[in-house]
Design a protein around this motif. Structure first.
Motif, PDB file in Angstrom:
ATOM      1  N   GLN A   1       0.831  -1.201   0.000  1.00  0.00           N
ATOM      2  CA  GLN A   1       0.000   0.000   0.000  1.00  0.00           C
ATOM      3  C   GLN A   1       0.870   1.256   0.000  1.00  0.00           C
ATOM      4  OE1 GLN A   1      -2.647   0.181   3.333  1.00  0.00           O
ATOM      5  NE2 GLN A   1      -3.715   2.012   2.620  1.00  0.00           N
ATOM      6  N   TYR A   2       1.907   1.243   0.841  1.00  0.00           N
ATOM      7  CA  TYR A   2       2.813   2.397   0.886  1.00  0.00           C
ATOM      8  C   TYR A   2       3.519   2.583  -0.456  1.00  0.00           C
ATOM      9  CZ  TYR A   2       6.898   5.200   2.129  1.00  0.00           C
ATOM     10  OH  TYR A   2       7.872   6.159   2.163  1.00  0.00           O
ATOM     11  N   ALA A   3       3.989   1.455  -1.003  1.00  0.00           N
ATOM     12  CA  ALA A   3       4.678   1.534  -2.296  1.00  0.00           C
ATOM     13  C   ALA A   3       3.744   2.073  -3.377  1.00  0.00           C
ATOM     14  CB  ALA A   3       5.209   0.161  -2.687  1.00  0.00           C
ATOM     15  N   GLY A   4       2.470   1.624  -3.328  1.00  0.00           N
ATOM     16  CA  GLY A   4       1.493   2.133  -4.292  1.00  0.00           C
ATOM     17  C   GLY A   4       1.290   3.632  -4.156  1.00  0.00           C
ATOM     18  N   ALA A   5       1.217   4.101  -2.889  1.00  0.00           N
ATOM     19  CA  ALA A   5       1.053   5.535  -2.658  1.00  0.00           C
ATOM     20  C   ALA A   5       2.269   6.309  -3.152  1.00  0.00           C
ATOM     21  CB  ALA A   5       0.811   5.798  -1.173  1.00  0.00           C
ATOM     22  N   GLN A   6       3.471   5.748  -2.891  1.00  0.00           N
ATOM     23  CA  GLN A   6       4.683   6.422  -3.348  1.00  0.00           C
ATOM     24  C   GLN A   6       4.765   6.459  -4.868  1.00  0.00           C
ATOM     25  OE1 GLN A   6       5.347   7.928  -0.288  1.00  0.00           O
ATOM     26  NE2 GLN A   6       7.387   7.903  -1.189  1.00  0.00           N
ATOM     27  N   VAL A   7       4.384   5.349  -5.493  1.00  0.00           N
ATOM     28  CA  VAL A   7       4.380   5.315  -6.961  1.00  0.00           C
ATOM     29  C   VAL A   7       3.406   6.349  -7.520  1.00  0.00           C
ATOM     30  CG1 VAL A   7       3.762   3.910  -8.955  1.00  0.00           C
ATOM     31  CG2 VAL A   7       5.143   2.923  -7.143  1.00  0.00           C
ATOM     32  N   ALA A   8       2.211   6.441  -6.887  1.00  0.00           N
ATOM     33  CA  ALA A   8       1.230   7.427  -7.334  1.00  0.00           C
ATOM     34  C   ALA A   8       1.765   8.846  -7.154  1.00  0.00           C
ATOM     35  CB  ALA A   8      -0.077   7.246  -6.554  1.00  0.00           C
ATOM     36  N   LYS A   9       2.474   9.054  -6.026  1.00  0.00           N
ATOM     37  CA  LYS A   9       3.056  10.374  -5.781  1.00  0.00           C
ATOM     38  C   LYS A   9       4.100  10.718  -6.830  1.00  0.00           C
ATOM     39  CE  LYS A   9       5.478  13.023  -2.206  1.00  0.00           C
ATOM     40  NZ  LYS A   9       6.029  12.977  -0.838  1.00  0.00           N
ATOM     41  N   VAL A  10       4.979   9.765  -7.110  1.00  0.00           N
ATOM     42  CA  VAL A  10       6.012   9.996  -8.120  1.00  0.00           C
ATOM     43  C   VAL A  10       5.391  10.229  -9.493  1.00  0.00           C
ATOM     44  CG1 VAL A  10       7.948   8.931  -9.333  1.00  0.00           C
ATOM     45  CG2 VAL A  10       7.774   8.719  -6.854  1.00  0.00           C
ATOM     46  N   ARG A  11       4.370   9.433  -9.791  1.00  0.00           N
ATOM     47  CA  ARG A  11       3.691   9.629 -11.080  1.00  0.00           C
ATOM     48  C   ARG A  11       3.065  11.015 -11.159  1.00  0.00           C
ATOM     49  NH1 ARG A  11       0.655   3.764 -11.869  1.00  0.00           N
ATOM     50  NH2 ARG A  11       2.497   2.633 -12.646  1.00  0.00           N
ATOM     51  N   GLY A  12       2.471  11.491 -10.026  1.00  0.00           N
ATOM     52  CA  GLY A  12       1.890  12.826 -10.004  1.00  0.00           C
ATOM     53  C   GLY A  12       2.942  13.897 -10.243  1.00  0.00           C
ATOM     54  N   LEU A  13       4.110  13.733  -9.582  1.00  0.00           N
ATOM     55  CA  LEU A  13       5.188  14.695  -9.785  1.00  0.00           C
ATOM     56  C   LEU A  13       5.694  14.676 -11.220  1.00  0.00           C
ATOM     57  CD1 LEU A  13       7.203  14.124  -6.483  1.00  0.00           C
ATOM     58  CD2 LEU A  13       5.765  16.082  -7.046  1.00  0.00           C
ATOM     59  N   LEU A  14       5.837  13.478 -11.760  1.00  0.00           N
ATOM     60  CA  LEU A  14       6.299  13.365 -13.151  1.00  0.00           C
ATOM     61  C   LEU A  14       5.289  13.980 -14.113  1.00  0.00           C
ATOM     62  CD1 LEU A  14       7.781   9.758 -13.155  1.00  0.00           C
ATOM     63  CD2 LEU A  14       9.037  11.900 -13.189  1.00  0.00           C
ATOM     64  N   ASN A  15       3.990  13.771 -13.828  1.00  0.00           N
ATOM     65  CA  ASN A  15       2.953  14.326 -14.686  1.00  0.00           C
ATOM     66  C   ASN A  15       2.953  15.849 -14.605  1.00  0.00           C
ATOM     67  OD1 ASN A  15       0.567  13.916 -16.434  1.00  0.00           O
ATOM     68  ND2 ASN A  15      -0.554  14.795 -14.699  1.00  0.00           N
ATOM     69  N   ALA A  16       3.111  16.388 -13.348  1.00  0.00           N
ATOM     70  CA  ALA A  16       3.166  17.842 -13.193  1.00  0.00           C
ATOM     71  C   ALA A  16       4.376  18.415 -13.932  1.00  0.00           C
ATOM     72  CB  ALA A  16       3.220  18.197 -11.712  1.00  0.00           C
ATOM     73  N   ASP A  17       5.497  17.737 -13.841  1.00  0.00           N
ATOM     74  CA  ASP A  17       6.689  18.186 -14.542  1.00  0.00           C
ATOM     75  C   ASP A  17       6.483  18.148 -16.048  1.00  0.00           C
ATOM     76  OD1 ASP A  17       9.662  18.812 -14.465  1.00  0.00           O
ATOM     77  OD2 ASP A  17       9.654  16.995 -15.686  1.00  0.00           O
ATOM     78  N   ARG A  18       5.817  17.077 -16.486  1.00  0.00           N
ATOM     79  CA  ARG A  18       5.551  16.970 -17.935  1.00  0.00           C
ATOM     80  C   ARG A  18       4.634  18.097 -18.400  1.00  0.00           C
ATOM     81  NH1 ARG A  18       1.413  15.080 -20.627  1.00  0.00           N
ATOM     82  NH2 ARG A  18       0.453  14.214 -18.742  1.00  0.00           N
ATOM     83  N   VAL A  19       3.587  18.406 -17.609  1.00  0.00           N
ATOM     84  CA  VAL A  19       2.669  19.483 -17.977  1.00  0.00           C
ATOM     85  C   VAL A  19       3.405  20.816 -18.018  1.00  0.00           C
ATOM     86  CG1 VAL A  19       0.641  20.775 -17.233  1.00  0.00           C
ATOM     87  CG2 VAL A  19       0.628  18.278 -17.114  1.00  0.00           C
ATOM     88  N   THR A  20       4.271  21.045 -17.008  1.00  0.00           N
ATOM     89  CA  THR A  20       5.036  22.293 -16.967  1.00  0.00           C
ATOM     90  C   THR A  20       5.929  22.423 -18.193  1.00  0.00           C
ATOM     91  OG1 THR A  20       5.026  22.224 -14.552  1.00  0.00           O
ATOM     92  CG2 THR A  20       6.642  23.653 -15.597  1.00  0.00           C
ATOM     93  N   ARG A  21       6.614  21.332 -18.510  1.00  0.00           N
ATOM     94  CA  ARG A  21       7.489  21.371 -19.682  1.00  0.00           C
ATOM     95  C   ARG A  21       6.694  21.613 -20.966  1.00  0.00           C
ATOM     96  NH1 ARG A  21      12.677  19.272 -19.070  1.00  0.00           N
ATOM     97  NH2 ARG A  21      13.155  18.558 -16.951  1.00  0.00           N
TER      98      ARG A  21
END
Length: 539
Positions: free
Chosen positions: A432-452
């Motif tokens: 569950q923790y790993a899933g939350a961390q993966v979702a968090k990382v994916r969110g950060l990557l998505n935000a970075d992608r949108v910014t770029r």
């Protein structure tokens, strides 16, 4: 008859339970490719085939010439010499085996026929699988095999564990039931535990170690009907740490001259700290060893299910370090409370919420803190000990003083069922923790992608605007040049149509006529200057 069925049955009927444990995959990693191998026992048949076909090994096989005990006769308790021997190979089977192996020897492994047959051959590896437990005197065979190993050769042995919880449960139920396969196969004449197997090899002149073990869930084994009794035993009775081991996989090399016997390695369960798996706390000062006379048995608390231990530490004028061993085998340990009191005053207290590390750093890499749990009996922390050669040991600082120090401890080693549940909960939490961390990382990557993407779109728009601006300037400049060209053309037209241009036309015509004449006169007047001084002539 299939090709597999056509191979020689090296000994007896192959045990379906033994073959189901997958020991072959474990043992084959200890056999280098291109080795010279001798196999003995029915269970080694498939291993021999893999060694020849997939590992380019040269393999010889020994097939016992003595018939195996008849299963039906043994079940009835009456030897039946006239019963047909189902394991006696047909000549065609031996021929098929000889196509696979270099040589197949049919002989009695408990006599000197073995030495006479294989003479001076030496092997890198000798595999005994499904053979030692079927002999009256397996030590005699081992002494013969020792002389047929190369200088660095080794024995690889697979034997079932008679200290399995299934056998123990049936014994406590008053039964010792022979089956057609498995640990209590009717053909088995000798039975081994970890200690008896290693002792036999030690006494036979070998240095041996357990390379691996196989396990088989009780419900999947021949002892499935004893599963309920086994769970009760494991929950309330101290049982050997090998209770879940189905087979031992042992590596043994001849002891070299002058090589010392390491008894702690040969007999790990007979060390001074007492039987493994017993719910005791062993204590020692840091410069001492664990010993049975320095142990305190836990008192079970029926309300909490924990073991309560009270240890009296002798008084000392100086500060000391106290070592406590709570677990010396693979398993899960639950610790709830630890308190040091001196003269009735609490001087140190640990609980699951405490930030400090409970166990010493040397063994911490083999000890995983699973998580803190809160139940009806209070909070607790679970620790998972991974390495059977490690131990869960506390290292406490005990202050000096004129009074005795008391240690109160609440803990318990978990049963297999309890440990499985705790580990399952821990893995679910980690997942569950790993899933939350993966979702968090994916969110950060998505935000970075949108910014770029936004930055890139802004840059593209800026370039498009600059391009449009340049086009507008180009059009404006073309219009200006066109206007200037038109004005110039009008000026030329006006000049050509003016009166002065018409009046001066004869003068321009006369000038055009005079210029060639003037050039001619000049060339006649100064002929040498024209050739020697072109610059003056030009002037």
């Amino acid at each position: 008859m299939s090709s597999d069925q056509s191979k020689v049955q090296i000994d007896g009927s192959a045990s379906s339970a033994l073959s189901a444990t997958g020991w072959g995959d474990m043992i084959i990693k200890h056999i280098p490719p291109d080795s010279t191998v001798l196999t003995l026992g029915s269970a080694a048949k498939e291993l021999g085939r893999l060694l020849v076909t997939e590992h380019a090994c040269t393999v010889d096989a020994i097939r016992p010439s003595t018939p195996a005990p008849n299963t039906a006769s043994l079940k009835a308790g009456r030897p039946n010499a006239s019963a047909p021997n189902a394991t006696e190979p047909h000549a065609s089977q031996i021929d098929a085996a000889q196509q696979l192996y270099r040589d197949v020897f049919v002989l009695d492994p408990e006599t000197s026929e073995l030495n006479d047959a294989i003479t001076d051959r030496r092997y890198d590896v000798i595999v005994c699988a499904g053979i030692l437990e079927r002999l009256r005197d397996p030590g005699q065979l081992l002494s013969q095999l020792k002389t047929h190993l190369t200088a660095e050769g080794q024995l690889l042995i697979v034997v079932p564990n008679v200290a399995h919880i299934g056998v123990i449960s049936e014994l406590l139920g008053g039964d010792f039931y022979y089956r057609g396969h498995g640990i209590l196969d009717p053909a088995h004449l000798r039975f081994f535990t970890r200690q008896s197997l290693l002792r036999m090899l030690d006494e036979g002149g070998f240095v041996a170690e357990i390379l691996d073990i196989t396990t088989l869930a009780l419900g999947d084994s021949e002892f499935a009907q004893s599963e309920a009794l086994a769970d009760t035993l494991l929950a309330h009775v101290p049982i050997t740490a090998d209770h879940d081991v189905y087979e031992f996989i042992v590596g043994a090399k001849p002891r070299k001259k002058g090589q010392r016997r390491i008894k702690e390695q040969i007999h790990p369960n007979m060390a001074p700290h007492g039987p493994r798996g017993v719910t005791k706390v062993f204590w020692r000062m840091i410069d001492e060893e664990y010993a049975e006379d320095r142990s305190v048995a836990g008192t079970p608390d029926n309300a909490s299910g924990l073991m309560k231990v009270r240890l009296e530490i002798p008084r000392s004028p100086s500060e000391r370090f106290l070592g406590l061993r709570l677990l010396d085998r693979v398993g899960v340990l639950e610790v709830s409370d630890l308190t040091l009191t001196q003269n009735g005053t609490q001087i140190w207290h640990w609980e699951p919420e405490s930030p400090e590390e409970l166990f010493i750093s040397e063994g911490r890499q083999q000890l995983i803190e699973l998580h803190n749990t809160v139940t009806l009996r209070g909070s607790a922390t679970h620790y998972f000990l991974l390495d059977p050669d490690s131990q869960a040991e506390l290292n406490l600082r005990v202050p000096g003083g004129p009074h005795e120090t008391h240690l109160d401890l609440a803990f318990r080693p978990l049963t297999i069922a309890q440990a499985t549940e705790v580990i399952g909960e821990y893995l679910a939490t980690v997942d569950q923790y790993a899933g939350a961390q993966v979702a968090k990382v994916r969110g950060l990557l998505n935000a970075d992608r949108v910014t770029r993407e936004l930055i890139l779109k802004g840059r593209i728009k800026f370039v498009e605007d600059e391009k449009l601006h340049l086009r507008e300037e180009l059009v404006l400049r073309e219009e200006q040049l066109g206007a200037e060209k038109a004005a110039l053309q009008r000026r030329i037209d006006e000049l050509l149509g003016s009166t002065s241009w018409r009046l001066t036309a004869p003068v321009r015509a006369r000038k055009e006529q005079l210029i060639p004449k003037m050039k001619s006169l000049l060339s006649q007047r100064h002929p040498s200057s024209a050739s020697t001084a072109p610059a003056d002539h030009q002037q």
